[in-house]
Design a protein around this motif. Structure first.
Motif, mmCIF file in Angstrom:
data_model
loop_
_atom_site.group_PDB
_atom_site.id
_atom_site.type_symbol
_atom_site.label_atom_id
_atom_site.label_comp_id
_atom_site.label_asym_id
_atom_site.label_seq_id
_atom_site.Cartn_x
_atom_site.Cartn_y
_atom_site.Cartn_z
ATOM 1 N N THR A 17 15.593 37.009 71.811
ATOM 2 C CA THR A 17 15.075 37.033 73.173
ATOM 3 C C THR A 17 15.362 35.710 73.869
ATOM 4 O OG1 THR A 17 12.973 36.376 72.228
ATOM 5 C CG2 THR A 17 13.243 38.694 72.802
ATOM 6 N N ASP A 18 15.340 34.637 73.092
ATOM 7 C CA ASP A 18 15.594 33.334 73.659
ATOM 8 C C ASP A 18 16.725 32.695 72.867
ATOM 9 O OD1 ASP A 18 15.529 31.001 75.000
ATOM 10 O OD2 ASP A 18 13.519 30.404 74.355
ATOM 11 N N LYS A 19 17.930 32.929 73.308
ATOM 12 C CA LYS A 19 19.107 32.556 72.525
ATOM 13 C C LYS A 19 19.416 31.076 72.656
ATOM 14 C CE LYS A 19 20.988 37.131 73.385
ATOM 15 N NZ LYS A 19 22.041 37.916 74.069
ATOM 16 N N LEU A 20 19.295 30.354 71.579
ATOM 17 C CA LEU A 20 19.558 28.914 71.629
ATOM 18 C C LEU A 20 21.009 28.606 71.281
ATOM 19 C CD1 LEU A 20 18.488 26.089 72.081
ATOM 20 C CD2 LEU A 20 17.790 26.031 69.694
ATOM 21 N N VAL A 21 21.496 29.232 70.215
ATOM 22 C CA VAL A 21 22.885 29.022 69.795
ATOM 23 C C VAL A 21 23.578 30.377 69.775
ATOM 24 C CG1 VAL A 21 24.401 28.181 67.952
ATOM 25 C CG2 VAL A 21 22.176 27.080 68.332
ATOM 26 N N SER A 76 33.797 31.571 71.794
ATOM 27 C CA SER A 76 33.005 30.582 72.526
ATOM 28 C C SER A 76 31.713 30.264 71.796
ATOM 29 C CB SER A 76 32.696 31.091 73.938
ATOM 30 O OG SER A 76 31.686 32.070 73.880
ATOM 31 N N ILE A 77 31.255 29.041 71.995
ATOM 32 C CA ILE A 77 29.973 28.611 71.439
ATOM 33 C C ILE A 77 29.160 28.038 72.588
ATOM 34 C CG2 ILE A 77 28.819 27.054 69.809
ATOM 35 C CD1 ILE A 77 31.413 27.007 68.184
ATOM 36 N N THR A 78 27.932 28.516 72.731
ATOM 37 C CA THR A 78 27.042 27.913 73.724
ATOM 38 C C THR A 78 25.756 27.463 73.032
ATOM 39 O OG1 THR A 78 26.058 30.048 74.285
ATOM 40 C CG2 THR A 78 27.883 29.307 75.659
ATOM 41 N N ILE A 79 25.228 26.356 73.526
ATOM 42 C CA ILE A 79 23.942 25.866 73.054
ATOM 43 C C ILE A 79 23.040 25.733 74.259
ATOM 44 C CG2 ILE A 79 22.741 23.956 71.918
ATOM 45 C CD1 ILE A 79 25.095 23.708 70.100
ATOM 46 N N ASP A 80 21.931 26.474 74.223
ATOM 47 C CA ASP A 80 21.033 26.496 75.369
ATOM 48 C C ASP A 80 21.800 26.868 76.641
ATOM 49 O OD1 ASP A 80 18.376 26.391 75.658
ATOM 50 O OD2 ASP A 80 18.191 24.207 75.724
ATOM 51 N N ASP A 81 22.631 27.876 76.516
ATOM 52 C CA ASP A 81 23.409 28.420 77.642
ATOM 53 C C ASP A 81 24.526 27.515 78.130
ATOM 54 O OD1 ASP A 81 22.321 30.922 77.877
ATOM 55 O OD2 ASP A 81 20.679 30.254 79.179
#
Ligand code: ADP
Ligand code: MG
Length: 259
Positions: A17-21, A76-81
């Protein structure tokens, strides 16, 4: 068992629900070796993900791509969007958001324990020395080595050094902590003191990715087990599901060798 803040669900891993990585379709080669193959992995804030799998399956490489110690070929890699920055100051900031603890403790040998936990704060976070020392001492207390602050790493046991390494990473206020076989280089009697610090961190709600062969830790601390083999995520499950009823032959084979 759900001491950590994310609720386990017997029905299987829920969409975060809250995607960090978020790793989206990551591929990486070392020459001809396709070391990471179509890796999709989402880690929710507060989640503890344990990564297990045979030696050479790509677990360390996976960790190292998350803080960009390794580049990727695609995906792709995202951290905290935020997408991982390519280089420069933005990358240094990102690295500070992603704490990493290695198998070999990697402390600065010529700095005291206290200096090890203040250096990043003053250099990267631009914290003043006094504040950095206060915070450093508090963190050393938290991992149980407060009375070792003025010693040099070589004067400490392996378990103490690894706890300093954890404190050093925490000093940067990371959003996520990566642990790559943090107890594999330790004498057996020191493994638990490090695992206990990690357990406490998990209970405190830290988002964690932990590569480990410590199945007791996986059972008690993980919200999710990710099983890798040959550069792929072969299976993802809750620890209960994974250890009692692994679905893939690769996981069954692996577990039969280590349990
Ligand atoms: P694990 O941590 O699961 O044991 P690694 O991610 O360390 O696996 O390694 C996966 C594969 O990639 C192994 O075959 C390893 O030899 C290879 N490898 C790792 N790092 C490099 C590198 N820098 N150059 C070439 N091959 C590498
Ligand atoms: Mg490894």
């Amino acid at each position: 068992m759900s001491e950590v803040s994310v609720t386990k669900d017997a029905g299987g891993p829920e969409p975060a629900t809250d995607k960090l990585v978020v790793l989206d379709n990551i591929n990486k080669h070392f020459g001809a070796l396709h070391v990471l193959q179509d890796i999709d992995l989402t880690i929710a804030r507060g989640e503890v993900v344990v990564v297990i799998g045979p030696s050479g399956s790509g677990k360390s490489t996976l960790c190292r791509t998350i803080n960009r110690l390794e580049t990727v070929d695609s995906g792709s890699i995202t951290i905290d969007d935020k997408p991982l920055p390519e280089e420069g100051r933005e990358l240094a900031k990102l690295r500070a958001d992603v704490g990493m603890v290695f198998q070999s403790f990697n402390l600065f040998a010529h700095k005291t324990v206290l200096e090890n936990v203040t250096l990043g704060q003053t250099k990267v976070r631009r914290t003043d020395k006094q504040t950095a020392e206060q915070k450093g001492r508090a963190l050393l207390d938290r991992v149980g080595v407060g009375n070792q602050a003025d010693k040099y790493p070589a004067q400490l046991s392996g378990g103490q050094q690894q706890r300093v390494a954890i404190a050093r990473a925490l000093a940067m206020d990371p959003k996520v902590m990566l642990f790559d076989e943090p107890t594999s280089a330790l004498d057996p009697e020191m493994i638990n003191e490090v695992l206990e610090v990690m357990q406490q961190l998990a209970r405190d709600g830290m988002t964690m990715v932990v590569v480990t062969h410590e199945m007791g830790f996986a059972r008690s601390a993980a919200n999710r087990v990710v099983f890798m083999a040959d550069g792929r995520i072969v299976e993802e499950a809750t620890p209960e599901q994974f250890f009692s009823n692994p679905r893939s032959d690769r996981a069954k084979d692996f577990l039969s060798k280590i349990l």
